[in-house]
Design an enzyme around this catalytic site. Structure first.
Site, short mmCIF file in Angstrom:
data_model
loop_
_atom_site.label_atom_id
_atom_site.label_comp_id
_atom_site.label_asym_id
_atom_site.label_seq_id
_atom_site.Cartn_x
_atom_site.Cartn_y
_atom_site.Cartn_z
N GLY A 151 -12.50 -4.63 1.68
CA GLY A 151 -13.39 -5.22 1.05
C GLY A 151 -14.78 -4.45 0.91
O GLY A 151 -15.07 -3.62 1.70
N GLU A 157 0.90 -1.17 -0.21
CA GLU A 157 -0.08 0.07 -0.12
C GLU A 157 0.93 1.55 0.04
O GLU A 157 0.26 2.36 -0.27
CB GLU A 157 -0.97 0.06 1.23
CG GLU A 157 -1.93 -0.95 0.72
CD GLU A 157 -2.84 -1.45 2.24
OE1 GLU A 157 -4.18 -1.74 2.10
OE2 GLU A 157 -2.45 -1.18 3.38
N ASP A 197 -11.88 -6.79 -2.87
CA ASP A 197 -12.52 -8.02 -2.84
C ASP A 197 -13.91 -7.55 -2.22
O ASP A 197 -14.13 -6.63 -1.96
CB ASP A 197 -11.85 -8.96 -1.90
CG ASP A 197 -11.73 -8.30 -0.48
OD1 ASP A 197 -10.78 -7.79 -0.12
OD2 ASP A 197 -12.68 -8.47 0.23
N GLU A 250 -8.01 -1.24 9.63
CA GLU A 250 -7.22 -0.09 10.33
C GLU A 250 -7.95 1.30 10.25
O GLU A 250 -7.46 1.93 11.20
CB GLU A 250 -5.74 0.24 9.48
CG GLU A 250 -4.90 -1.19 9.40
CD GLU A 250 -5.51 -2.15 8.40
OE1 GLU A 250 -6.07 -1.72 7.57
OE2 GLU A 250 -4.66 -3.22 8.42
#
Ligand code: OS5
Length: 232
Positions: free
Chosen positions: A79, A13, A197, A174
């Site tokens: 997600g 990331e 996802d 997070e």
């Protein structure tokens, strides 16, 4: 000189950010690496926290209390909870909550602890800058609720419960802890996630396939916001 923190949770990331800046200094602090560089007369401090609420709290706290960052931007993947969101789509958090925080046994709502709040609000002016960037670059940007928990969600029933309980659009591990840390220290923050996802039974496969490409989409948008933030 202004100081801006840019965080992710995983190496993938922040890698596109380190590639963008090219040169940086590495500092070891609190068992983590912090990468500092100067961009347009602004000090940028970059780090990945490692996964989860505790790690991300430590890193956000270090960025603020040790490195003196005055604003914090988080870029990464998530997600999808909202079925309108697909792999690669960008979601900016308007507010964030902890879906795994549960003292409902005492009559409190999910995500709530006394003297706290179910949701932490993100900074309105950073969201406005994101809107401007999205408009200029003709990028679709969803504003919504992001929820966080120490759990990789890969189960439709859990996802539906989260959707219903928190009215969430996306989930990750997070954002809400970073949000609570920043709000506690009075530091404006911005959490951006690109979908990797659908938090369903195929999530781990989708994550493995799209994590890097989605992380790049998020990092590119964060970089595009920087010039406007610096001139703000
Ligand atoms: O940071 C975690 C949360 N991220 C967002 C996310 C998410 N969160 C919850 N549920 C979902 N369905 C989500 N989709 C996207 C992503 C990340 C998920 S945890 C992934 C762990 C993958 C991993 N495990 N081992 N490695 C990678 C290799 C490794 C080895 C050593 C050091 C570092 C990595």
């Amino acid at each position: 000189m202004k100081k801006i923190a840019i965080m992710g949770a995983m190496p993938e990331e922040i890698e596109p950010l380190l590639n963008f800046f090219g040169t940086y200094e590495t500092t070891r602090y609190a068992n983590n690496n912090y990468y500092t560089t100067v961009y347009k007369n602004t000090q940028i401090v970059i780090a990945y926290s490692k996964i989860g609420k505790v790690n991300s709290t430590i890193t956000a706290s270090a960025m603020i209390c040790h490195f003196g960052c005055e604003k914090l931007l988080f870029g990464g993947v998530a997600g999808a909870v909202n079925p309108e969101l697909h792999v690669g789509d960008l979601v900016v958090a308007t507010k964030l909550g902890q879906h795994d925080l549960d003292i409902t046994a005492f009559g409190h709502p999910y995500g709530y602890v006394p003297e706290g709040a179910v949701y932490e609000e993100a900074d309105a002016s950073l969201i406005e800058i994101a809107r401007e960037v999205a408009k200029e670059k003709e990028i679709k940007l969803k504003e919504g609720i992001i929820v966080t928990g120490d759990q990789f969600v890969c189960d439709n029933a859990r996802k539906e419960w989260i959707a219903k309980t928190f009215n969430a659009d996306a989930l990750e591990m997070e954002g809400a802890s970073v949000a609570l840390t920043c709000n506690s220290f009075g530091v404006p923050f911005f959490i951006l996630r690109s979908i990797s996802d659908a938090a369903d039974m195929d999530a781990s496969f989708s994550f493995d396939e799209f994590m890097i490409s989605s992380a790049k989409i998020s990092a590119k948008f964060v970089v595009a916001m920087l010039d406007k933030i610096i001139n703000d």
